[in-house]
Design an enzyme around this catalytic site. Structure first.
Site, PDB file in Angstrom:
ATOM      1  N   GLY A 204     -16.123  12.624 -12.203  1.00 56.78           N
ATOM      2  CA  GLY A 204     -14.950  12.270 -11.396  1.00 56.78           C
ATOM      3  C   GLY A 204     -15.092  10.887 -10.827  1.00 56.78           C
ATOM      4  O   GLY A 204     -16.184  10.324 -10.808  1.00 56.78           O
ATOM      5  N   PRO A 205     -13.985  10.324 -10.349  1.00 55.41           N
ATOM      6  CA  PRO A 205     -14.038   8.971  -9.785  1.00 55.41           C
ATOM      7  C   PRO A 205     -14.911   8.918  -8.531  1.00 55.41           C
ATOM      8  O   PRO A 205     -15.155   9.944  -7.907  1.00 55.41           O
ATOM      9  CB  PRO A 205     -12.569   8.666  -9.442  1.00 55.41           C
ATOM     10  CG  PRO A 205     -11.891   9.977  -9.409  1.00 55.41           C
ATOM     11  CD  PRO A 205     -12.635  10.896 -10.298  1.00 55.41           C
ATOM     12  N   GLY A 207     -16.275   8.797  -4.897  1.00 55.70           N
ATOM     13  CA  GLY A 207     -15.722   9.195  -3.611  1.00 55.70           C
ATOM     14  C   GLY A 207     -14.928  10.478  -3.636  1.00 55.70           C
ATOM     15  O   GLY A 207     -14.331  10.855  -2.637  1.00 55.70           O
ATOM     16  N   LYS A 210     -18.455  14.435  -5.574  1.00 57.17           N
ATOM     17  CA  LYS A 210     -19.418  14.989  -6.516  1.00 57.17           C
ATOM     18  C   LYS A 210     -20.726  15.337  -5.802  1.00 57.17           C
ATOM     19  O   LYS A 210     -21.246  16.435  -5.940  1.00 57.17           O
ATOM     20  CB  LYS A 210     -19.703  13.986  -7.643  1.00 57.17           C
ATOM     21  CG  LYS A 210     -18.491  13.683  -8.491  1.00 57.17           C
ATOM     22  CD  LYS A 210     -18.817  12.741  -9.636  1.00 57.17           C
ATOM     23  CE  LYS A 210     -19.176  11.342  -9.182  1.00 57.17           C
ATOM     24  NZ  LYS A 210     -18.074  10.604  -8.552  1.00 57.17           N
ATOM     25  N   THR A 211     -21.244  14.368  -5.065  1.00 53.37           N
ATOM     26  CA  THR A 211     -22.492  14.601  -4.347  1.00 53.37           C
ATOM     27  C   THR A 211     -22.331  15.747  -3.351  1.00 53.37           C
ATOM     28  O   THR A 211     -23.183  16.626  -3.233  1.00 53.37           O
ATOM     29  CB  THR A 211     -22.913  13.310  -3.623  1.00 53.37           C
ATOM     30  OG1 THR A 211     -22.867  12.231  -4.550  1.00 53.37           O
ATOM     31  CG2 THR A 211     -24.300  13.425  -3.067  1.00 53.37           C
ATOM     32  N   HIS A 426      10.961 -12.789   0.420  1.00 58.55           N
ATOM     33  CA  HIS A 426      10.117 -12.303  -0.674  1.00 58.55           C
ATOM     34  C   HIS A 426       9.967 -10.776  -0.595  1.00 58.55           C
ATOM     35  O   HIS A 426      10.248 -10.063  -1.553  1.00 58.55           O
ATOM     36  CB  HIS A 426       8.754 -13.002  -0.596  1.00 58.55           C
ATOM     37  CG  HIS A 426       7.765 -12.571  -1.636  1.00 58.55           C
ATOM     38  ND1 HIS A 426       7.412 -13.373  -2.692  1.00 58.55           N
ATOM     39  CD2 HIS A 426       7.057 -11.435  -1.781  1.00 58.55           C
ATOM     40  CE1 HIS A 426       6.531 -12.742  -3.435  1.00 58.55           C
ATOM     41  NE2 HIS A 426       6.292 -11.555  -2.902  1.00 58.55           N
ATOM     42  N   GLU A 427       9.560 -10.299   0.570  1.00 61.94           N
ATOM     43  CA  GLU A 427       9.345  -8.857   0.710  1.00 61.94           C
ATOM     44  C   GLU A 427      10.657  -8.091   0.611  1.00 61.94           C
ATOM     45  O   GLU A 427      10.717  -7.013   0.012  1.00 61.94           O
ATOM     46  CB  GLU A 427       8.636  -8.527   2.032  1.00 61.94           C
ATOM     47  CG  GLU A 427       7.215  -9.069   2.150  1.00 61.94           C
ATOM     48  CD  GLU A 427       6.310  -8.674   0.990  1.00 61.94           C
ATOM     49  OE1 GLU A 427       6.476  -7.575   0.425  1.00 61.94           O
ATOM     50  OE2 GLU A 427       5.445  -9.487   0.612  1.00 61.94           O
ATOM     51  N   HIS A 430      11.364  -7.541  -3.022  1.00 61.99           N
ATOM     52  CA  HIS A 430      10.627  -6.402  -3.585  1.00 61.99           C
ATOM     53  C   HIS A 430      11.304  -5.094  -3.198  1.00 61.99           C
ATOM     54  O   HIS A 430      11.533  -4.222  -4.029  1.00 61.99           O
ATOM     55  CB  HIS A 430       9.216  -6.328  -2.985  1.00 61.99           C
ATOM     56  CG  HIS A 430       8.233  -7.290  -3.578  1.00 61.99           C
ATOM     57  ND1 HIS A 430       8.004  -7.393  -4.910  1.00 61.99           N
ATOM     58  CD2 HIS A 430       7.368  -8.158  -2.968  1.00 61.99           C
ATOM     59  CE1 HIS A 430       7.046  -8.313  -5.111  1.00 61.99           C
ATOM     60  NE2 HIS A 430       6.657  -8.785  -3.951  1.00 61.99           N
ATOM     61  N   ASP A 502       1.718 -10.912  -7.596  1.00 67.05           N
ATOM     62  CA  ASP A 502       2.779 -10.113  -8.218  1.00 67.05           C
ATOM     63  C   ASP A 502       2.879 -10.403  -9.702  1.00 67.05           C
ATOM     64  O   ASP A 502       3.011  -9.499 -10.526  1.00 67.05           O
ATOM     65  CB  ASP A 502       4.139 -10.433  -7.577  1.00 67.05           C
ATOM     66  CG  ASP A 502       4.150 -10.084  -6.103  1.00 67.05           C
ATOM     67  OD1 ASP A 502       3.367  -9.210  -5.699  1.00 67.05           O
ATOM     68  OD2 ASP A 502       4.946 -10.702  -5.365  1.00 67.05           O
TER      69      ASP A 502
END
Ligand code: ADP
Ligand code: MG
Ligand code: ZN
Length: 605
Positions: A204-205, A207, A210-211, A426-427, A430, A502
């Site tokens: 698995g990715p 974090g 797993k541990t 700009h924002e 988006h 972007d």
């Protein structure tokens, strides 16, 4: 090496302090004042002198008022002779108590012992400090056999982990129940002639727990847990890793039933013979030893080997053969429900305001791993403490989400009036494109507060998590990524460097569509380019071309075509909605941030 320097510094400091104290004492003895012979003569003339002690060439004088002084004379000239020569009468000399002190005794004591003992002490001190050092690091190389195994006993209540501490990853837990049951009741399985898997690989990715899960298995089964990380095997000398593996298994076999956990298996378990240079002998030997150990014990003695890896694709196939790590347990990123459960676990022992709704937090954190969520609540607690509040509130949590995703706010990052305007448009660009295209996730927040590297940001969050994305969603997302650029161009008739990220993102996504997902009609359903990994660096750094120069040109033109289509789409949307663009940008300039509800309301008007 760092701690070596540190300890050496400590040593120097101690030495300085000691010598400081030493010189303080020795200066005490020198508080007496040195005088010349002339002064001494005149003092004797005036009958001020009470006592004189002669130590070779040193004359120590005690005056009537008990002041101590000293003077020097020539070594072989008797003092009385000297005084007489200066014209002091024998009576005056007789008045003085004259002592001669042998210096032979002190010679042996101070002049011999100090020069020998002091350097000796310093040497012993140095050796002591360095040996502590050597024990810490360098000596490790000489302690071949000892593995740095960490053992967790089931008695250790404080660090005991059980399945209760692991939220989500239900399938993984179910898969591992079997292992737990075997370790608890081996007879049940053995009497049926069943062979229990020796090796289970957790995949698995980073974090995602797993541990944590491996420890929980040991905790549930109530058996000792031997934990070692793959990266620790790699040492200075060839052969150390292999002997550590041997030692690890010897220790575990003395404590049956037990679990051996090899974390980060990919560090040693990469495909053999694929590295650069000869430095991989060590890894290969270690890997071979792991294989030998895995084959070397009977499956039913009560030893289960767990291993974790986030790159199962690069593991050596020999590791995955039957009888070795033939079981794979997949740990996925948590979904909405899992995230809430994980948050609940890490919320234990933290005071929350009654308004806090962890479900909502779970909704706002798509893509977060368990470790991210833990970090998020920790950040929220720290933020609350900074604000001198007693309870963690929803605002602190939301702030922390953005902090974990994008880095801390940079309020000090002052923009000029013009720059703020550009960022706002700009924002807004988006956000409006994303809002009006159905393939984009709903806009959660728009802000022109700079965070991390971004001057502003638009957060989009899916309502429901999806594991598959389709072509039209990609196209809509590329259009919204270009919305900022399009808006700047339309309003200010020029573009700034603020759009660089972007553009990169849009280009990367488009290229993937064409070369990996088969989403280009012209190039058709195949992949282009084979990713090759340079194992030595552990990163994908080279891509082998498995296509012709002509195709390469075609890919380029196809990528440009898709991007331009998306860019046009964004431009058209913004032109049509210029008024809304103004409204949102103005509102951003006034309030700096717009939450989902406010934004949607403005878009409706
Ligand atoms: P990995 O080994 O997969 O990289 P870890 O097991 O070290 O991840 O996880 C890091 C931390 O994240 C854990 O100590 C735990 O606090 C938290 N965590 C991760 N996944 C979960 C989960 N499913 N439930 C509870 N906590 C989790
Ligand atoms: Mg781990
Ligand atoms: Zn942008």
């Amino acid at each position: 090496m760092k701690s070596l320097i540190k300890n050496f510094l400590i040593f120097i400091i101690i030495f300085l302090i000691l010598s400081g104290i030493f010189s303080l004492f020795s200066s005490e003895t020198q508080k007496t004042q040195e005088i010349g012979l002339n002064t001494l003569i005149s003092e004797i003339q005036q009958e001020k002198v009470q006592e004189i002690t002669i130590e070779e060439d040193k004359i120590i004088i005690i005056l009537n008022d008990n002041t101590h002084q000293f003077a020097f004379k020539e070594l072989n000239e008797p003092l009385v002779e000297l005084l007489t020569n200066y014209g002091i009468t024998p009576e005056k000399i007789a008045n003085i108590d004259i002592k001669v002190r042998s210096t032979r005794g002190r010679n042996t004591l101070i002049n011999i012992i100090i020069p020998f003992v002091l350097p000796l002490l310093i040497l012993v001190g140095l050796i002591y400090f360095f040996s502590r050092q050597v024990k810490g690091a360098g000596m490790q190389a000489f302690k071949f056999g000892e593995s740095r195994v960490r053992k967790i006993e089931p008695k250790d209540k404080k660090i005991k982990t059980t399945f209760k501490d692991v939220a989500g990853i239900k399938e993984a837990k179910e898969d591992l129940e079997e292992v737990v049951d075997f370790l608890k009741n081996p007879k049940k399985y053995i009497s049926l002639g069943a062979k229990i898997p020796k090796g289970v690989l957790l995949v698995g990715p980073p974090g995602c727990g797993k541990t944590l899960l491996a420890r929980a298995v040991a905790g549930e089964a109530n058996v000792p847990f031997f934990h070692i990380s793959g990266s620790e095997f790699i040492e200075m000398f060839v052969g150390v890793g292999a002997s550590r593996v041997r030692d690890l298994f010897v220790k575990a076999k003395k404590n049956l039933p037990a679990i051996v956990f090899v974390d980060e298996l990919d560090a040693v378990g990469r495909q053999r013979g694929a590295g650069l240079g000869g430095s991989h002998d060590e890894r290969e030997q270690t890997l071979n030893q792991i294989l030998v150990e895995l084959d070397g014990f009977d499956p039913n003695i009560g030893l289960v080997v767990l291993a974790a890896s986030n790159r199962p694709d690069i593991l050596d196939p020999a590791l995955l053969r039957p009888g070795r790590f033939d079981r794979k347990v997949i740990l996925d990123l948590p979904d909405i429900g899992d995230r809430e459960e994980i948050l609940k676990i890490h919320a234990r022992g933290k005071p929350f305001a009654s308004s806090v709704n962890l479900k909502q937090v779970g909704e706002r954190t798509p893509g977060f791993t368990g470790a991210d969520l833990e970090n998020l609540l920790n950040e929220a607690a720290i933020l609350t403490a900074k604000l001198n509040k007693k309870k963690i509130g929803m605002n602190e949590i939301f702030e922390s989400i953005e902090r974990v995703m994008l880095g801390p706010e940079r309020k000090s990052h002052v923009l000029s009036k013009k720059e703020r305007e550009i960022v706002a448009y700009h924002e807004a660009g988006h956000a409006i494109v994303a809002h009006l295209l159905s393939g984009c996730d709903p806009v959660q927040k728009v802000s022109i507060i700079s965070r991390g590297r971004a001057a502003g940001y638009t957060l989009k969050m899916p309502e429901k998590e999806k594991s598959l994305r389709n072509k039209s969603e990609f196209l809509d997302n590329i259009a919204s990524a270009l919305g900022g650029y399009a808006s700047e161009k339309m309003i200010f008739n020029s573009v700034t460097t603020g759009a660089a990220d972007d553009l990169r993102q849009a280009t990367k996504l488009t290229r993937k569509m064409v070369t990996e997902y088969g989403m280009s009609d012209i190039l058709g359903p195949r992949t282009f380019g084979e990713k090759e990994e340079l194992i030595f660096l552990g990163r994908e750094i080279s891509e082998r071309r498995d296509y012709s120069e002509k195709i390469a040109e075609l890919i380029d033109s196809e990528v440009s075509k898709i991007i331009n289509t998306c860019f046009n789409k964004a431009q058209i949307i913004l032109k049509k909605n210029r008024k809304k663009l103004n409204t949102i940008a103005k509102s951003l300039l006034k309030k700096e941030s717009l939450e989902k509800a406010e934004f949607n309301k403005l878009m409706k008007t």
